[in-house]
Design a protein around this motif. Structure first.
Motif, PDB file in Angstrom:
ATOM      1  N   CYS A   1       3.346 -18.505  30.358  1.00  0.00           N
ATOM      2  CA  CYS A   1       3.134 -17.424  29.397  1.00  0.00           C
ATOM      3  C   CYS A   1       4.393 -17.246  28.564  1.00  0.00           C
ATOM      4  O   CYS A   1       5.512 -17.315  29.086  1.00  0.00           O
ATOM      5  CB  CYS A   1       2.797 -16.127  30.137  1.00  0.00           C
ATOM      6  SG  CYS A   1       2.492 -14.713  29.046  1.00  0.00           S
TER       7      CYS A   1
ATOM      8  N   ASP B   1       3.112  -2.421  29.038  1.00  0.00           N
ATOM      9  CA  ASP B   1       1.938  -1.642  28.636  1.00  0.00           C
ATOM     10  C   ASP B   1       1.116  -1.399  29.898  1.00  0.00           C
ATOM     11  O   ASP B   1       0.402  -2.278  30.366  1.00  0.00           O
ATOM     12  CB  ASP B   1       1.121  -2.413  27.598  1.00  0.00           C
ATOM     13  CG  ASP B   1      -0.087  -1.630  27.095  1.00  0.00           C
ATOM     14  OD1 ASP B   1      -0.580  -0.744  27.824  1.00  0.00           O
ATOM     15  OD2 ASP B   1      -0.546  -1.916  25.978  1.00  0.00           O
TER      16      ASP B   1
ATOM     17  N   ARG C   1      -5.213  -3.908  33.607  1.00  0.00           N
ATOM     18  CA  ARG C   1      -6.409  -4.665  33.236  1.00  0.00           C
ATOM     19  C   ARG C   1      -6.264  -6.136  33.637  1.00  0.00           C
ATOM     20  O   ARG C   1      -7.246  -6.791  33.988  1.00  0.00           O
ATOM     21  CB  ARG C   1      -6.653  -4.574  31.727  1.00  0.00           C
ATOM     22  CG  ARG C   1      -7.188  -3.233  31.253  1.00  0.00           C
ATOM     23  CD  ARG C   1      -7.202  -3.184  29.729  1.00  0.00           C
ATOM     24  NE  ARG C   1      -7.565  -1.873  29.238  1.00  0.00           N
ATOM     25  CZ  ARG C   1      -8.793  -1.507  28.905  1.00  0.00           C
ATOM     26  NH1 ARG C   1      -9.775  -2.379  28.999  1.00  0.00           N
ATOM     27  NH2 ARG C   1      -9.048  -0.295  28.472  1.00  0.00           N
ATOM     28  N   VAL C   2      -5.048  -6.645  33.560  1.00  0.00           N
ATOM     29  CA  VAL C   2      -4.795  -8.035  33.951  1.00  0.00           C
ATOM     30  C   VAL C   2      -4.818  -8.185  35.470  1.00  0.00           C
ATOM     31  O   VAL C   2      -5.357  -9.154  36.012  1.00  0.00           O
ATOM     32  CB  VAL C   2      -3.441  -8.508  33.383  1.00  0.00           C
ATOM     33  CG1 VAL C   2      -3.055  -9.871  33.958  1.00  0.00           C
ATOM     34  CG2 VAL C   2      -3.502  -8.587  31.860  1.00  0.00           C
TER      35      VAL C   2
ATOM     36  N   GLN D   1      -2.673  -2.237  29.852  1.00  0.00           N
ATOM     37  CA  GLN D   1      -2.926  -3.670  29.743  1.00  0.00           C
ATOM     38  C   GLN D   1      -2.541  -4.393  31.026  1.00  0.00           C
ATOM     39  O   GLN D   1      -3.232  -5.317  31.473  1.00  0.00           O
ATOM     40  CB  GLN D   1      -2.141  -4.252  28.559  1.00  0.00           C
ATOM     41  CG  GLN D   1      -2.431  -5.716  28.271  1.00  0.00           C
ATOM     42  CD  GLN D   1      -3.876  -5.963  27.886  1.00  0.00           C
ATOM     43  OE1 GLN D   1      -4.543  -5.099  27.340  1.00  0.00           O
ATOM     44  NE2 GLN D   1      -4.383  -7.144  28.190  1.00  0.00           N
ATOM     45  N   LEU D   2      -1.461  -3.972  31.644  1.00  0.00           N
ATOM     46  CA  LEU D   2      -1.010  -4.599  32.884  1.00  0.00           C
ATOM     47  C   LEU D   2      -2.061  -4.459  33.979  1.00  0.00           C
ATOM     48  O   LEU D   2      -2.417  -5.431  34.655  1.00  0.00           O
ATOM     49  CB  LEU D   2       0.302  -3.965  33.337  1.00  0.00           C
ATOM     50  CG  LEU D   2       0.852  -4.446  34.685  1.00  0.00           C
ATOM     51  CD1 LEU D   2       1.174  -5.932  34.638  1.00  0.00           C
ATOM     52  CD2 LEU D   2       2.090  -3.640  35.076  1.00  0.00           C
TER      53      LEU D   2
ATOM     54  N   ASP E   1       5.039 -12.201  25.157  1.00  0.00           N
ATOM     55  CA  ASP E   1       3.707 -11.725  25.545  1.00  0.00           C
ATOM     56  C   ASP E   1       3.729 -11.155  26.961  1.00  0.00           C
ATOM     57  O   ASP E   1       3.090 -10.136  27.254  1.00  0.00           O
ATOM     58  CB  ASP E   1       2.691 -12.866  25.462  1.00  0.00           C
ATOM     59  CG  ASP E   1       2.429 -13.313  24.031  1.00  0.00           C
ATOM     60  OD1 ASP E   1       2.674 -12.510  23.109  1.00  0.00           O
ATOM     61  OD2 ASP E   1       1.982 -14.460  23.840  1.00  0.00           O
TER      62      ASP E   1
ATOM     63  N   VAL F   1       2.750  -7.153  28.010  1.00  0.00           N
ATOM     64  CA  VAL F   1       1.773  -6.742  29.025  1.00  0.00           C
ATOM     65  C   VAL F   1       2.459  -5.959  30.138  1.00  0.00           C
ATOM     66  O   VAL F   1       1.963  -4.928  30.600  1.00  0.00           O
ATOM     67  CB  VAL F   1       1.044  -7.974  29.602  1.00  0.00           C
ATOM     68  CG1 VAL F   1       0.175  -7.575  30.793  1.00  0.00           C
ATOM     69  CG2 VAL F   1       0.195  -8.639  28.528  1.00  0.00           C
TER      70      VAL F   1
END
Length: 219
Positions: free
Chosen positions: A33, A44, A50-51, A47-48, A37, A41
């Protein structure tokens, strides 16, 4: 390392180069990665989580596959007790496909019932598990809001007293919500595992093959 400490560690990288930098996995996986980016993530929270969240649901599904194999190979369960399971496949493949293609509402009850348990056996119950899986599916497909399909699934898993979201509601996956879903999944996994573990084993030497060798070799 706690998340806060890890975040501070990564944010503190002494990066001076303007060239693109890639984050890799020292354990040997193929994960790669771009550092920018990765840090976006990481910093955030929504977003973190969600991953991260889909991995927790996947672990529970992996456990369920193992439990189905154990029920068939050690606990005397018969293939026809798992509606939709393909008896012509090797046991591991049959369990893999059954958990993958059956909804959690179906396979969870089958596993729990073998040990005399049900949705009421753990805090969160059916609604909690179905909500966690539904959120995972939406996150995995990059859908940021509750859609009609998700709402219908939640409604079918809820009692009249349980509040439902509305179509178009944003999916909130902050630390508190993430922790709530993970706690429900852990209780669910423990209940399934205990349900199977507490069942007596088949007598030594007795097996219930899911498919015979002659059937497996047949064209």
């Amino acid at each position: 390392m706690a998340l806060g400490s890890y975040r501070a560690y990564v944010n503190g990288f002494p990066v001076t180069s303007n060239s693109p930098l890639v984050i890799g996995d020292p354990s040997g996986s193929t994960f790669k990665c771009d550092l920018k980016d990765f840090m976006l993530v990481l910093n955030d929270e929504q977003q973190l989580y969600r991953v991260l969240f889909p991995s927790y649901v996947a672990l529970v599904e992996d456990l369920a596959r193992e439990l189905v194999e154990k029920l068939l190979s050690q606990k005397g369960a018969k293939p026809n007790e798992f509606v939709g399971l393909d008896p012509k496949l090797p046991m591991d493949e049959a369990a893999e496909q059954w958990i993958t293609f059956q909804p959690v509402e179906t396979w969870a009850m089958v596993i729990l019932k073998f040990g005399g348990r049900g949705w009421s056996s753990f805090q969160g119950g059916r609604r909690g598990v179905v909500e966690a899986v539904t959120i995972r599916n939406l996150c995995a497909h990059g859908i940021p809001v509750i859609n009609k399909k998700a709402l219908n699934r939640l409604a079918s898993a809820s009692t009249q007293s349980q509040r439902l979201p509305s179509v178009g509601d944003q999916i909130v996956l902050d630390r508190a919500t993430f922790s709530k879903h993970v706690a429900t999944l852990r209780r669910f996994a423990r209940s399934m595992a205990d349900s199977v573990a507490n069942m007596p084993d088949m007598p030594e030497g007795l097996t219930v093959p899911i498919v015979s060798e002659s059937e497996r070799r047949a064209p």
